[in-house]
Design a protein around this motif. Structure first.
Motif, PDB file in Angstrom:
ATOM      1  N   PHE A   9       0.813  -1.211   0.000  1.00  0.00           N
ATOM      2  CA  PHE A   9       0.000   0.000   0.000  1.00  0.00           C
ATOM      3  C   PHE A   9       0.851   1.267   0.000  1.00  0.00           C
ATOM      4  O   PHE A   9       0.602   2.191  -0.770  1.00  0.00           O
ATOM      5  CB  PHE A   9      -0.952   0.005   1.196  1.00  0.00           C
ATOM      6  N   THR A  10       1.867   1.307   0.868  1.00  0.00           N
ATOM      7  CA  THR A  10       2.685   2.514   0.952  1.00  0.00           C
ATOM      8  C   THR A  10       3.496   2.744  -0.320  1.00  0.00           C
ATOM      9  O   THR A  10       3.763   3.884  -0.680  1.00  0.00           O
ATOM     10  CB  THR A  10       3.628   2.491   2.169  1.00  0.00           C
ATOM     11  N   GLN A  11       3.881   1.673  -0.996  1.00  0.00           N
ATOM     12  CA  GLN A  11       4.680   1.828  -2.208  1.00  0.00           C
ATOM     13  C   GLN A  11       3.833   2.144  -3.444  1.00  0.00           C
ATOM     14  O   GLN A  11       4.287   2.830  -4.346  1.00  0.00           O
ATOM     15  CB  GLN A  11       5.499   0.555  -2.466  1.00  0.00           C
ATOM     16  N   THR A  12       2.602   1.607  -3.481  1.00  0.00           N
ATOM     17  CA  THR A  12       1.786   1.745  -4.685  1.00  0.00           C
ATOM     18  C   THR A  12       0.564   2.631  -4.504  1.00  0.00           C
ATOM     19  O   THR A  12       0.017   3.121  -5.486  1.00  0.00           O
ATOM     20  CB  THR A  12       1.292   0.364  -5.167  1.00  0.00           C
ATOM     21  N   GLY A  13       0.103   2.794  -3.266  1.00  0.00           N
ATOM     22  CA  GLY A  13      -1.131   3.532  -3.029  1.00  0.00           C
ATOM     23  C   GLY A  13      -2.369   2.740  -3.403  1.00  0.00           C
ATOM     24  O   GLY A  13      -3.469   3.290  -3.480  1.00  0.00           O
ATOM     25  N   ASP A  14      -2.209   1.431  -3.609  1.00  0.00           N
ATOM     26  CA  ASP A  14      -3.314   0.567  -4.020  1.00  0.00           C
ATOM     27  C   ASP A  14      -4.319   0.427  -2.878  1.00  0.00           C
ATOM     28  O   ASP A  14      -4.005  -0.107  -1.816  1.00  0.00           O
ATOM     29  CB  ASP A  14      -2.776  -0.810  -4.415  1.00  0.00           C
ATOM     30  N   ILE A  15      -5.546   0.902  -3.095  1.00  0.00           N
ATOM     31  CA  ILE A  15      -6.566   0.874  -2.049  1.00  0.00           C
ATOM     32  C   ILE A  15      -6.931  -0.553  -1.659  1.00  0.00           C
ATOM     33  O   ILE A  15      -7.268  -0.827  -0.509  1.00  0.00           O
ATOM     34  CB  ILE A  15      -7.812   1.691  -2.469  1.00  0.00           C
ATOM     35  N   GLU A  16      -6.861  -1.481  -2.603  1.00  0.00           N
ATOM     36  CA  GLU A  16      -7.191  -2.869  -2.287  1.00  0.00           C
ATOM     37  C   GLU A  16      -6.176  -3.477  -1.319  1.00  0.00           C
ATOM     38  O   GLU A  16      -6.546  -4.278  -0.466  1.00  0.00           O
ATOM     39  CB  GLU A  16      -7.297  -3.696  -3.563  1.00  0.00           C
ATOM     40  N   ALA A  17      -4.922  -3.085  -1.430  1.00  0.00           N
ATOM     41  CA  ALA A  17      -3.908  -3.547  -0.483  1.00  0.00           C
ATOM     42  C   ALA A  17      -4.217  -3.012   0.910  1.00  0.00           C
ATOM     43  O   ALA A  17      -4.092  -3.725   1.907  1.00  0.00           O
ATOM     44  CB  ALA A  17      -2.515  -3.124  -0.922  1.00  0.00           C
ATOM     45  N   TYR A  18      -4.664  -1.758   0.988  1.00  0.00           N
ATOM     46  CA  TYR A  18      -5.029  -1.182   2.280  1.00  0.00           C
ATOM     47  C   TYR A  18      -6.247  -1.891   2.866  1.00  0.00           C
ATOM     48  O   TYR A  18      -6.285  -2.203   4.054  1.00  0.00           O
ATOM     49  CB  TYR A  18      -5.315   0.311   2.147  1.00  0.00           C
ATOM     50  N   LEU A  19      -7.245  -2.146   2.038  1.00  0.00           N
ATOM     51  CA  LEU A  19      -8.442  -2.830   2.521  1.00  0.00           C
ATOM     52  C   LEU A  19      -8.114  -4.239   3.009  1.00  0.00           C
ATOM     53  O   LEU A  19      -8.665  -4.695   4.017  1.00  0.00           O
ATOM     54  CB  LEU A  19      -9.509  -2.871   1.428  1.00  0.00           C
ATOM     55  N   LEU A  20      -7.215  -4.926   2.325  1.00  0.00           N
ATOM     56  CA  LEU A  20      -6.779  -6.247   2.761  1.00  0.00           C
ATOM     57  C   LEU A  20      -6.052  -6.144   4.095  1.00  0.00           C
ATOM     58  O   LEU A  20      -6.258  -6.936   4.995  1.00  0.00           O
ATOM     59  CB  LEU A  20      -5.883  -6.903   1.716  1.00  0.00           C
ATOM     60  N   TYR A  21      -5.190  -5.121   4.228  1.00  0.00           N
ATOM     61  CA  TYR A  21      -4.481  -4.884   5.483  1.00  0.00           C
ATOM     62  C   TYR A  21      -5.472  -4.686   6.625  1.00  0.00           C
ATOM     63  O   TYR A  21      -5.344  -5.294   7.689  1.00  0.00           O
ATOM     64  CB  TYR A  21      -3.580  -3.659   5.332  1.00  0.00           C
ATOM     65  N   LYS A  22      -6.481  -3.848   6.420  1.00  0.00           N
ATOM     66  CA  LYS A  22      -7.467  -3.578   7.460  1.00  0.00           C
ATOM     67  C   LYS A  22      -8.284  -4.827   7.784  1.00  0.00           C
ATOM     68  O   LYS A  22      -8.604  -5.085   8.935  1.00  0.00           O
ATOM     69  CB  LYS A  22      -8.396  -2.436   7.037  1.00  0.00           C
ATOM     70  N   GLU A  23      -8.640  -5.610   6.776  1.00  0.00           N
ATOM     71  CA  GLU A  23      -9.416  -6.827   7.005  1.00  0.00           C
ATOM     72  C   GLU A  23      -8.605  -7.822   7.832  1.00  0.00           C
ATOM     73  O   GLU A  23      -9.132  -8.437   8.758  1.00  0.00           O
ATOM     74  CB  GLU A  23      -9.821  -7.455   5.672  1.00  0.00           C
ATOM     75  N   MET A  24      -7.330  -7.963   7.514  1.00  0.00           N
ATOM     76  CA  MET A  24      -6.486  -8.879   8.280  1.00  0.00           C
ATOM     77  C   MET A  24      -6.314  -8.367   9.701  1.00  0.00           C
ATOM     78  O   MET A  24      -6.272  -9.146  10.644  1.00  0.00           O
ATOM     79  CB  MET A  24      -5.142  -9.075   7.592  1.00  0.00           C
ATOM     80  N   HIS A  25      -6.232  -7.060   9.882  1.00  0.00           N
ATOM     81  CA  HIS A  25      -6.128  -6.475  11.222  1.00  0.00           C
ATOM     82  C   HIS A  25      -7.383  -6.791  12.032  1.00  0.00           C
ATOM     83  O   HIS A  25      -7.309  -7.178  13.198  1.00  0.00           O
ATOM     84  CB  HIS A  25      -5.920  -4.965  11.119  1.00  0.00           C
ATOM     85  N   ASN A  26      -8.543  -6.638  11.407  1.00  0.00           N
ATOM     86  CA  ASN A  26      -9.805  -6.908  12.092  1.00  0.00           C
ATOM     87  C   ASN A  26      -9.963  -8.383  12.445  1.00  0.00           C
ATOM     88  O   ASN A  26     -10.601  -8.714  13.443  1.00  0.00           O
ATOM     89  CB  ASN A  26     -10.985  -6.443  11.245  1.00  0.00           C
ATOM     90  N   LEU A  27      -9.393  -9.257  11.637  1.00  0.00           N
ATOM     91  CA  LEU A  27      -9.466 -10.692  11.912  1.00  0.00           C
ATOM     92  C   LEU A  27      -8.422 -11.133  12.931  1.00  0.00           C
ATOM     93  O   LEU A  27      -8.443 -12.269  13.388  1.00  0.00           O
ATOM     94  CB  LEU A  27      -9.288 -11.497  10.619  1.00  0.00           C
TER      95      LEU A  27
END
Length: 49
Positions: A9-27
């Protein structure tokens, strides 16, 4: 794995990478250190034999 998705996410700004990061955090997915990866998997296979 969370570290990897955050890095993507930080390298590409890809929102899907951020959403995956947040989903894994929530799980409650654990953050893996730099030593985690293929080497650990090979050790587990040897232990099973």
């Amino acid at each position: 794995m969370r570290d990897f998705t955050w890095h993507v996410f930080t390298q590409t700004g890809d929102i899907e990478a951020y959403l995956l990061y947040k989903e894994m955090h929530n799980l409650g997915a654990p953050e893996l250190g730099a030593n985690a990866g293929a080497e650990d998997d090979e050790g587990n296979v040897a232990d099973e034999e």
